[in-house]
Design an enzyme around this catalytic site. Structure first.
Site, short mmCIF file in Angstrom:
data_model
loop_
_atom_site.label_atom_id
_atom_site.label_comp_id
_atom_site.label_asym_id
_atom_site.label_seq_id
_atom_site.Cartn_x
_atom_site.Cartn_y
_atom_site.Cartn_z
N GLU A 1 0.82 -1.20 0.00
CA GLU A 1 0.00 0.00 0.00
C GLU A 1 0.86 1.26 0.00
O GLU A 1 0.53 2.26 -0.65
CB GLU A 1 -0.93 -0.01 1.21
CG GLU A 1 -2.01 -1.07 1.18
CD GLU A 1 -1.51 -2.44 1.63
OE1 GLU A 1 -2.30 -3.40 1.58
OE2 GLU A 1 -0.32 -2.56 2.04
N PRO B 1 11.28 -13.94 -1.48
CA PRO B 1 10.12 -14.09 -0.59
C PRO B 1 9.54 -12.73 -0.23
O PRO B 1 10.25 -11.72 -0.16
CB PRO B 1 10.71 -14.77 0.66
CG PRO B 1 12.00 -15.37 0.20
CD PRO B 1 12.51 -14.45 -0.88
N GLY C 1 13.20 -3.53 -0.15
CA GLY C 1 13.31 -2.29 -0.88
C GLY C 1 14.18 -2.34 -2.12
O GLY C 1 14.57 -1.29 -2.64
N GLU C 2 14.49 -3.55 -2.60
CA GLU C 2 15.37 -3.68 -3.76
C GLU C 2 14.72 -4.46 -4.90
O GLU C 2 15.39 -5.04 -5.74
CB GLU C 2 16.69 -4.34 -3.35
CG GLU C 2 17.49 -3.50 -2.37
CD GLU C 2 18.77 -4.17 -1.89
OE1 GLU C 2 19.62 -3.47 -1.33
OE2 GLU C 2 18.91 -5.40 -2.09
N ILE D 1 2.51 -4.63 -11.72
CA ILE D 1 2.84 -3.39 -12.43
C ILE D 1 4.33 -3.13 -12.43
O ILE D 1 4.90 -2.65 -13.42
CB ILE D 1 2.07 -2.20 -11.82
CG1 ILE D 1 0.57 -2.42 -12.05
CG2 ILE D 1 2.51 -0.89 -12.44
CD1 ILE D 1 -0.32 -1.44 -11.34
N GLU D 2 5.02 -3.45 -11.32
CA GLU D 2 6.47 -3.19 -11.27
C GLU D 2 7.23 -3.92 -12.37
O GLU D 2 8.04 -3.30 -13.07
CB GLU D 2 7.01 -3.53 -9.89
CG GLU D 2 6.53 -2.56 -8.81
CD GLU D 2 6.98 -2.95 -7.42
OE1 GLU D 2 7.51 -4.07 -7.26
OE2 GLU D 2 6.80 -2.15 -6.49
#
Length: 425
Positions: free
Chosen positions: A61, A269, A317-318, A344-345
């Protein structure tokens, strides 16, 4: 509704010791769960009156909220982000660290579902407007905002078909949704669904994740690392894999590695507490494994060459680093009843994407992406195994993916326009 809220508050009060015990136990694996607990009771050390309130419960989110928060900050607003999980809060801190340091944004825990906890929150921040990312339906949050005169909107909202069917049998949740000031929804189909249960003030704004910024350093690091890690091999990334899928995915990976054109595999994961468990599952199958935490440094540079078939993405975060190395991407969650995660990424990097049968969580844009041929909908493990190979699924062209992205971008501007009467006050 008053009776229900009274019962809801009584239940939360009775369960508080168990909730605090849960946070303490989770804190053994992730210390952030047991830190700043006073915030969950509505006691905040900082004050940011007149902020726009963005509730992003966790990492997914928060990532969808990033382009909207950036647009709000660029317009001169202050923002308070509330979270329930450390992953969401860490993402706020990582992305908006300079804004936090400048006093333009605060990242805090969301209050417990008790009226007096929310009163403390509203005293501290006095938000002019509230935005609940995706569909988080918390009764006390909704009606506490209404009592405080804070217009609270569902934002980037979708109403999955399974939820519609469940709510038809148990109409309590629709009654809570009618307490929102309105809904900013992903598609016309979603707008119709919200309208059928009486949600007011609905605007179709699209999917904010299409506007997410892509970190160029991660993409460049992935492109540089790929030849060193994979050599000439095709690369498959399994992203956001959830508990319950590992056996199925590892079976498919073993079969792919046994083929003459064996790929290199990246396995990420979704939850950090599963990193060690998944490493053990991979090792138990006799597969050659390297871990990002030991094989690469903080700059995502390979520290020492290793012979491996699988890179375990044991970092947070990578994700764009892992996606940038891929020829095609499997997005996790779709082979469990909980449903698939964000597609989407990978599409934003022009990577063809594969999902499992359960796509109710990403109905938009998954249905559109499948129809456009940029996403493969694997209904069975055999479908998945076939889609991992160019022979089984040729995949779309980059031009096809680019056209799909162009047709679905622009949600941030539409959301800002819909909110202009509120955030400009």
């Amino acid at each position: 509704m008053r009776l229900f809220l009274a019962l809801w508050s009584a239940l939360w009060t009775l369960c508080l010791p168990l909730i605090l015990l849960y946070l303490r136990r989770r804190g053994r694996k992730d210390a952030a769960y047991s830190q700043n607990v006073a915030e969950r009771f509505g006691r905040y050390p900082q004050r940011l009156p007149g902020a726009v309130w963005v509730h992003a419960v966790s990492l997914g989110e928060m990532r969808s909220a990033v382009p909207l928060i950036r647009a709000l900050l660029d317009r001169g607003e202050t923002v308070v982000c509330t979270h329930f999980t450390p992953a969401g809060r860490r993402e706020s801190t990582r992305v908006f660290g300079p804004d936090i340091a400048a006093g333009r944004l605060a990242a805090v825990w969301v209050p417990f579902e008790l009226a007096w906890c929310f009163r403390g929150f509203f005293r501290a921040f006095r938000p002019k407007l509230g935005l609940v990312m995706e569909v988080e339906i918390w009764p006390r949050m909704v009606f506490a905002a209404r009592d405080a005169g804070v217009p609270l909107f569902m934002c980037n909202a979708g109403y999955p078909s399974k939820s519609v069917a469940r709510d038809a049998r148990f109409p309590l949740r629709p009654a809570v949704m009618r307490g929102f000031a309105g809904a900013l929804v992903k598609s016309q189909l979603q707008a119709g669904r919200f309208a059928t249960v009486g949600v007011p003030n609905i605007t179709v704004t699209g999917e904010l994740r299409f506007d997410q910024p892509i970190p160029p350093a991660q993409v460049a690091a992935g492109q540089a690392a790929r030849p060193l890690l994979a050599g000439p091999r095709r690369t498959l990334t399994f992203a956001s894999v959830v508990e319950g899928e590992d056996a199925l995915y590892l079976d498919a990976i073993q079969a792919a590695l046994a083929a003459p054109d064996a790929p290199f595999v990246i396995y990420v994961p979704r939850k950090p507490e599963r990193f060690d468990e998944v490493a053990a599952l991979i090792a138990a199958r006799g597969l050659r494994l390297m871990r990002r935490s030991t094989a690469l440094d903080a700059a995502l540079t390979l520290t020492a060459p290793q012979q491996a078939d699988i890179l375990l993405g044991d970092s947070l975060g990578e994700m764009y680093f892992y996606l940038a190395m891929a020829d095609r991407v499997v997005t996790g969650g779709g082979f469990t009843p909980h449903g698939a995660h964000n597609i989407i990424e990978p599409l934003a990097l022009a990577r063809p994407v594969i999902v499992g049968p359960e796509i109710h969580t990403i109905e938009y844009p998954a249905a559109e992406a499948i129809a456009a041929g940029v996403c493969f909908h694997a209904q069975t493990p055999a479908d998945l195994a076939r889609a991992l190979t160019p022979q089984g699924w040729p995949g779309p062209s980059q031009a096809g993916i680019a056209a799909f992205l162009a047709a679905h971008s622009g949600a941030t501007a539409r959301t800002m326009q819909a909110l202009a009467p509120y955030h400009s006050r």
